[in-house]
Enzyme design. Structure first.
Site, PDB file in Angstrom:
ATOM      1  N   CYS A 167      61.994  50.851  37.052  1.00 41.08           N
ATOM      2  CA  CYS A 167      60.704  50.411  36.500  1.00 41.08           C
ATOM      3  C   CYS A 167      60.684  50.642  34.989  1.00 41.08           C
ATOM      4  O   CYS A 167      60.121  49.834  34.242  1.00 41.08           O
ATOM      5  CB  CYS A 167      59.546  51.146  37.173  1.00 41.08           C
ATOM      6  N   ASP A 173      75.464  47.008  35.405  1.00 38.74           N
ATOM      7  CA  ASP A 173      75.474  48.387  35.895  1.00 38.74           C
ATOM      8  C   ASP A 173      76.104  49.285  34.826  1.00 38.74           C
ATOM      9  O   ASP A 173      77.101  48.936  34.204  1.00 38.74           O
ATOM     10  CB  ASP A 173      76.261  48.480  37.205  1.00 38.74           C
ATOM     11  N   HIS A 223      57.943  47.148  42.467  1.00 40.58           N
ATOM     12  CA  HIS A 223      58.616  48.358  42.932  1.00 40.58           C
ATOM     13  C   HIS A 223      58.632  48.400  44.458  1.00 40.58           C
ATOM     14  O   HIS A 223      57.592  48.510  45.100  1.00 40.58           O
ATOM     15  CB  HIS A 223      57.942  49.621  42.393  1.00 40.58           C
ATOM     16  N   ASN A 239      72.184  48.970  49.131  1.00 44.37           N
ATOM     17  CA  ASN A 239      72.211  50.227  49.870  1.00 44.37           C
ATOM     18  C   ASN A 239      70.788  50.617  50.257  1.00 44.37           C
ATOM     19  O   ASN A 239      69.871  50.518  49.442  1.00 44.37           O
ATOM     20  CB  ASN A 239      72.837  51.335  49.008  1.00 44.37           C
ATOM     21  N   THR A 247      71.156  55.691  45.462  1.00 46.68           N
ATOM     22  CA  THR A 247      70.836  56.777  44.528  1.00 46.68           C
ATOM     23  C   THR A 247      69.604  56.453  43.685  1.00 46.68           C
ATOM     24  O   THR A 247      68.975  57.364  43.151  1.00 46.68           O
ATOM     25  CB  THR A 247      72.012  57.066  43.576  1.00 46.68           C
ATOM     26  N   HIS A 300      67.677  47.183  44.774  1.00 42.78           N
ATOM     27  CA  HIS A 300      68.578  46.468  43.865  1.00 42.78           C
ATOM     28  C   HIS A 300      69.717  45.863  44.654  1.00 42.78           C
ATOM     29  O   HIS A 300      70.210  46.446  45.612  1.00 42.78           O
ATOM     30  CB  HIS A 300      69.117  47.376  42.759  1.00 42.78           C
ATOM     31  N   HIS A 346      73.524  44.764  44.233  1.00 47.23           N
ATOM     32  CA  HIS A 346      74.723  44.821  43.401  1.00 47.23           C
ATOM     33  C   HIS A 346      75.475  43.504  43.539  1.00 47.23           C
ATOM     34  O   HIS A 346      75.641  42.993  44.655  1.00 47.23           O
ATOM     35  CB  HIS A 346      75.683  45.916  43.875  1.00 47.23           C
TER      36      HIS A 346
END
Ligand code: AMP
Length: 113
Positions: free
Chosen positions: A8, A31, A47, A86, A94, A99, A101
């Protein structure tokens, strides 16, 4: 938009990022610790803590992540790529802002470790 969420903060411009694409719904940036020659994250601006938080009202934006993600991958010259989302600590999440990837530019092993 939670005050303490890293992604955010990137959306709000409080933390710098190497941005590749932005519109009203989503943001894509490189990344910070790439795991492949090309490693991009695509996130919804809303969010959501992860895939588990997605509801019916998010379906349009989730589809957009994939459609625009593919366009970015082609621009980055990785027509063959892997998408990873994930969900939860055991899966390796984490950062608890959903998100996707996009990884490419090298051979990808299967199954993932
Ligand atoms: P995950 O482990 O699936 O939650 O992925 C989080 C990703 O965010 C990792 O690949 C990190 O390298 C990446 N990351 C963490 N901080 C930043 C940052 N400030 N800018 C860009 N990527 C980041």
């Amino acid at each position: 938009m939670p005050d303490n969420c890293l992604f955010c903060k990137i959306i709000r411009g409080e933390i710098p990022a190497s941005k590749l694409y932005e519109d009203d719904d989503i943001l894509a940036f490189r990344d910070i610790a790439p795991q492949a020659p090309v490693h991009i994250l695509v996130i919804p601006k809303k969010h959501l803590r992860g895939p588990e938080a997605v509801t019916e009202e998010d379906e349009r934006v989730m589809g957009k992540l994939m459609r625009v993600g593919n366009e970015i991958a082609l621009k980055e010259s990785i027509p063959s790529y892997r998408l990873v989302c994930n969900n939860g600590v055991q899966a390796g999440q984490t950062v608890f802002h959903l998100h996707m990837h996009i990884l490419g530019g090298r051979h990808m092993a299967w199954p993932p470790g």
